[in-house]
Design a protein around this motif. Structure first.
Motif, PDB file in Angstrom:
ATOM      1  N   LEU A 160       0.808  -1.225   0.000  1.00 65.66           N
ATOM      2  CA  LEU A 160       0.000   0.000   0.000  1.00 65.66           C
ATOM      3  C   LEU A 160       0.838   1.272   0.000  1.00 65.66           C
ATOM      4  O   LEU A 160       0.349   2.344  -0.375  1.00 65.66           O
ATOM      5  CB  LEU A 160      -0.936   0.009   1.220  1.00 65.66           C
ATOM      6  N   TYR A 161       2.101   1.157   0.441  1.00 64.23           N
ATOM      7  CA  TYR A 161       2.970   2.345   0.463  1.00 64.23           C
ATOM      8  C   TYR A 161       4.126   2.226  -0.523  1.00 64.23           C
ATOM      9  O   TYR A 161       5.115   2.934  -0.412  1.00 64.23           O
ATOM     10  CB  TYR A 161       3.495   2.600   1.879  1.00 64.23           C
ATOM     11  N   LYS A 162       3.952   1.334  -1.515  1.00 66.41           N
ATOM     12  CA  LYS A 162       5.013   1.135  -2.517  1.00 66.41           C
ATOM     13  C   LYS A 162       5.240   2.419  -3.319  1.00 66.41           C
ATOM     14  O   LYS A 162       4.309   2.988  -3.868  1.00 66.41           O
ATOM     15  CB  LYS A 162       4.625   0.001  -3.466  1.00 66.41           C
ATOM     16  N   GLY A 163       6.502   2.830  -3.382  1.00 62.91           N
ATOM     17  CA  GLY A 163       6.834   4.028  -4.145  1.00 62.91           C
ATOM     18  C   GLY A 163       6.661   5.319  -3.377  1.00 62.91           C
ATOM     19  O   GLY A 163       6.884   6.408  -3.914  1.00 62.91           O
ATOM     20  N   LEU A 164       6.265   5.238  -2.085  1.00 62.89           N
ATOM     21  CA  LEU A 164       6.046   6.457  -1.304  1.00 62.89           C
ATOM     22  C   LEU A 164       7.333   7.258  -1.138  1.00 62.89           C
ATOM     23  O   LEU A 164       7.316   8.490  -1.176  1.00 62.89           O
ATOM     24  CB  LEU A 164       5.463   6.116   0.074  1.00 62.89           C
TER      25      LEU A 164
END
Length: 327
Positions: free
Chosen positions: A287-291
């Motif tokens: 859900l926080y991939k690439g944040l």
């Protein structure tokens, strides 16, 4: 004779009172129209400059968001480098034309709507011409983002598809619309719209709220009504960091739902999409991939966007004043 003289005087007084009123109303209407047009132009320019500046990072982020590949700064760099070596320098901006088609009206509507919502809320709550209180400040930003998202969403869907597919699949923006409509149905153009709306409320609300609040605090502390350009960039960067961090999981869900037709997945609802992402990749890595990339890209883009908007507005006002005084 005397009676007719009094009547004439009354008539002239009545006319004298009415005419300035009509003139004032026309002047106010023209001023409001000019303000709306200035906001639309400034917003369009702000969105175009900001998005073009970070387009390669944005494209890389979307590719990771819609795949199950593990994200890291090293892998992001490798992807950018491979794309550059294989398809050339300008391939890093693939899908940017679709981004511009979406972001120019989106930014124009969002910034213009924000100015109008501030004016309306200020008038309603008795803060016309002053900085709005915190709740109204957040509400104005959220409403502006919601208005812009509702009117431009299909263009965002097209941009996501172009970013994650090879050039042979979709030749141009119109081709994406035609293929999606024929093969997947018109409803697909609004797939992922609900998480977009749920995400845009905290994102736009917090972004505008943070930027406006920092400008207000700066004016109170420094005694300067207008911050310097680098200060505007810093305020915008903070706004982007807070706004994007708060809404990021919904951004990932939106991208997965938008690109489901070309990635082989069948995502249904927001909850089921979230569950599938968490079960396959985990909370942080899914859900926080690439944040972390967004923490680089987002503040730069939002900082440039807010600064460009403000400076363009100031420039347009000065040009109008110069034209007015030279007459």
């Amino acid at each position: 004779m005397m009676g007719s003289g009094v009547q004439e005087q009354r008539a002239s007084l009545t006319q004298g009172e009415v005419l300035p009123c009509a003139s004032s109303s026309t002047s106010e209407s023209l001023k409001q129209t000019r303000s709306v047009l200035n906001s639309l132009f400034s917003g369009a320019l702000a969105g175009a400059v900001a998005k073009t500046a970070v387009a390669p990072l944005d494209r890389t982020k979307i590719i990771f968001q819609v795949s199950s590949a593990r994200f890291s700064a090293k892998e992001a760099y490798r992807l950018i480098y491979r794309t550059y070596r294989k398809d050339g320098f300008f391939s890093l901006w693939r899908g940017n034309s679709a981004t511009m088609v979406r972001v120019i009206p989106y930014a124009a509507i969002q910034f213009c709507a924000h100015e109008q919502y501030k004016r309306l809320l200020g008038g309603y709550y008795g803060f016309q011409g002053k900085a709005l209180p915190p709740i109204q400040r957040f509400l104005a930003g959220s409403l502006a983002g919601t208005t812009a998202a509702m009117l431009t969403y299909p263009l965002d869907m097209v941009r996501a598809r172009m970013a994650v597919t090879p050039k042979e699949m979709y030749s141009n923006i119109l081709h994406v619309f035609v293929r999606i409509s024929r093969e997947e149905g018109l409803k697909t153009l609004y797939r992922g719209f609900t998480p977009t709306l749920l995400g845009v409320v905290p994102y736009a609300g917090l972004s505008f709220f943070t930027y406006e609040t920092l400008k207000k605090l700066h004016a109170e502390r420094s005694g300067r009504a207008q911050p310097y350009s680098y200060e505007r960039l810093a305020f915008g960067a903070c706004a982007g960091l807070i706004g994007q961090s708060a809404s990021y999981p919904l951004d990932v869900v939106r991208r997965r739902m938008q690109t489901a037709g070309v990635t082989g997945h069948t995502y249904g609802t927001i909850i089921s999409t979230m569950k599938e992402i968490v079960s396959e990749e985990g909370v942080i890595r899914g859900l926080y991939k690439g944040l972390s990339m967004n923490w680089v890209k987002g503040p730069i883009a939002v900082g440039i966007s807010f600064t460009t908007f403000d400076l363009t507005q100031i420039l347009l006002r000065k040009l109008h004043q110069m034209g007015h005084t030279s007459r």
